[in-house]
Design an enzyme around this catalytic site. Structure first.
Site, short mmCIF file in Angstrom:
data_model
loop_
_atom_site.label_atom_id
_atom_site.label_comp_id
_atom_site.label_asym_id
_atom_site.label_seq_id
_atom_site.Cartn_x
_atom_site.Cartn_y
_atom_site.Cartn_z
CB CYS A 67 -5.50 -23.52 35.49
SG CYS A 67 -5.05 -23.60 37.24
CG ASP A 81 10.08 -28.92 31.58
OD1 ASP A 81 9.27 -28.29 32.29
OD2 ASP A 81 10.29 -30.13 31.69
C1 LIG Z 1 3.20 -20.87 40.31
C2 LIG Z 1 2.59 -21.05 38.95
C3 LIG Z 1 1.43 -20.35 38.63
C4 LIG Z 1 0.86 -20.51 37.37
N1 LIG Z 1 -0.26 -19.78 37.06
C5 LIG Z 1 -0.76 -19.83 35.79
C6 LIG Z 1 -1.84 -18.98 35.40
O1 LIG Z 1 -2.34 -18.15 36.16
N2 LIG Z 1 -2.32 -19.12 34.12
C7 LIG Z 1 -1.77 -20.02 33.23
O2 LIG Z 1 -2.23 -20.09 32.09
N3 LIG Z 1 -0.75 -20.80 33.58
C8 LIG Z 1 -0.23 -20.72 34.82
N4 LIG Z 1 0.86 -21.48 35.15
C9 LIG Z 1 1.48 -22.36 34.12
C10 LIG Z 1 2.62 -21.61 33.41
O3 LIG Z 1 2.12 -20.51 32.69
C11 LIG Z 1 3.38 -22.56 32.45
O4 LIG Z 1 2.47 -23.04 31.50
C12 LIG Z 1 4.01 -23.75 33.16
O5 LIG Z 1 4.70 -23.32 34.32
C13 LIG Z 1 4.98 -24.50 32.24
O6 LIG Z 1 6.01 -23.63 31.78
P1 LIG Z 1 7.49 -23.63 32.44
O7 LIG Z 1 8.02 -25.03 32.36
O8 LIG Z 1 8.26 -22.65 31.62
O9 LIG Z 1 7.32 -23.20 33.88
C14 LIG Z 1 1.45 -21.37 36.41
C15 LIG Z 1 2.60 -22.06 36.74
C16 LIG Z 1 3.19 -21.90 37.99
C17 LIG Z 1 4.46 -22.65 38.30
#
Ligand SMILES: Cc1cc2nc3c(=O)[nH]c(=O)nc-3n(C[C@H](O)[C@H](O)[C@H](O)COP(=O)(O)O)c2cc1C
Length: 323
Positions: free
Chosen positions: A100, A202
């Site tokens: 995070c 992504d």
């Molecule tokens: C609104 C939001 C909340 C997130 N909360 C967490 C979380 O609680 N724990 C975590 O490990 N990652 C969290 N992430 C990261 C996502 O799990 C992920 O790693 C990140 O969005 C990249 O993947 P994506 O491109 O498929 O969105 C969060 C991302 C977003 C956008």
């Protein structure tokens, strides 16, 4: 692929997303074939202080399984105590947040800040593994900053501590969510450890899912933002990777139906007031790229009752049929 002894079917998991991937959304993603789900991150410290809200965040429904509870913290003993408390929900495994980037988490020596101390990461995993009898996984980033790219080192430390799988989001903490995502780092981690590696960053279509698998050799992929307003992405990825079939997006009436069902489910779980407030952002995701989306997004910001939501959905459907 397996996480410990838990058999994972499906080709893409739902990423943990605080404030977004709540039980209602998780359940719907599972219905559409998400390989597994993860709760929103839960503060280990708050849990050990008896915080009720944190405890509620760990609630797991049978229909979202296989499901992990994700904990964040920086103290091995506190995380181990929190892990024992989490076991009351019978999670299929526990995940530790080491990625995070939010200032209130990383600024508190938690989340991605842990990556600056690989030995602490190892000790945390070891403490949690020693406290529970379910597998323990970690979710990391590429590193903390462009000068501190150490995902391979951290992944090895976590494997050494007993982690059963490692999810890698290919961005540094400093990047937050800004482009570019680096899939090479996921490949490097995959080559360096022998536990399963889950690639993340992504993926928002069957084609990008296929590219991430191909580029990295990872064991599974994880989708976050690409599932928002589009939980059927999991079904589309599965169909494409397994049968080479490109499923069309559901018709707009179906999309609006899924949105209403998600919000009704959320209302039944956390009350109508909270669910409707959160419905505003979900509605604008479900309406993305539809005709009139900009106007409807504005109107979604004023949803106050379930009836408002249903009326808005109806108007969105009608608008697509015009011209
Ligand atoms: C609104 C939001 C909340 C997130 N909360 C967490 C979380 O609680 N724990 C975590 O490990 N990652 C969290 N992430 C990261 C996502 O799990 C992920 O790693 C990140 O969005 C990249 O993947 P994506 O491109 O498929 O969105 C969060 C991302 C977003 C956008």
């Amino acid at each position: 692929m397996r996480i410990g002894s838990v058999e994972i079917t499906g080709r893409a998991a739902l990423a943990p997303m605080a404030g977004v991937a709540d039980p209602a959304f998780r359940r719907i993603c599972r219905e559409y074939g998400a390989a597994f789900t993860v709760t929103e991150m839960v503060s280990a410290k708050a849990l050990t202080y008896g915080d009720q809200k944190s405890r509620e965040l760990m609630t797991l429904d049978a229909r979202e399984r296989p499901a992990a509870i994700q904990l964040f913290g920086d103290d091995p003993d506190t995380l181990a105590s929190a892990a024992r408390m989490a076991m009351a929900q019978k999670p299929d495994w526990l995940d530790i947040n080491m990625g995070c980037p939010a200032p209130k988490i990383a600024g508190n020596h938690c989340g991605s800040a842990l990556m600056r101390e690989p030995e602490l990461c190892r000790r945390i995993v070891k403490a949690v593994v020693g406290a529970v009898d379910v597998p323990v996984t970690v979710k990391i980033r590429k590193g903390y900053s462009k000068d501190e790219v150490n995902a391979v080192e951290v992944a090895k430390a976590c494997e050494d501590g007993g982690a059963s799988a490692i999810t890698v989001h290919g961005r540094t903490r400093d990047q937050m969510y800004a482009p570019p995502v680096d899939w090479d780092i996921i490949r490097a981690v995959k080559r360096a450890v022998s536990v399963p590696v889950i690639g993340n960053g992504d993926v928002n279509s069957p084609e990008s899912a296929a590219r991430l698998y191909e580029h990295t050799g990872c064991d599974l992929i994880m989708i976050g933002r690409g599932a928002l307003g589009a939980p059927w992405v999991f079904q589309a990825v599965e169909a494409y990777l397994t049968h080479g079939v490109r499923l069309p997006d559901p018709p707009v009436a179906k999309r609006m139906d899924v949105l209403c069902r998600q919000i009704e489910l959320a209302a039944s779980l956390k009350g109508e007031r909270v669910a409707l407030l959160e419905a505003r952002k979900h509605a604008s995701w479900y309406m993305r790229e539809l005709r009139g989306a900009a106007i409807f997004r504005g109107e979604a910001g004023m949803i106050a009752t379930m009836e408002d939501l249903r009326r808005l959905c109806w108007r969105v459907i009608r608008r697509q049929e015009e011209e």
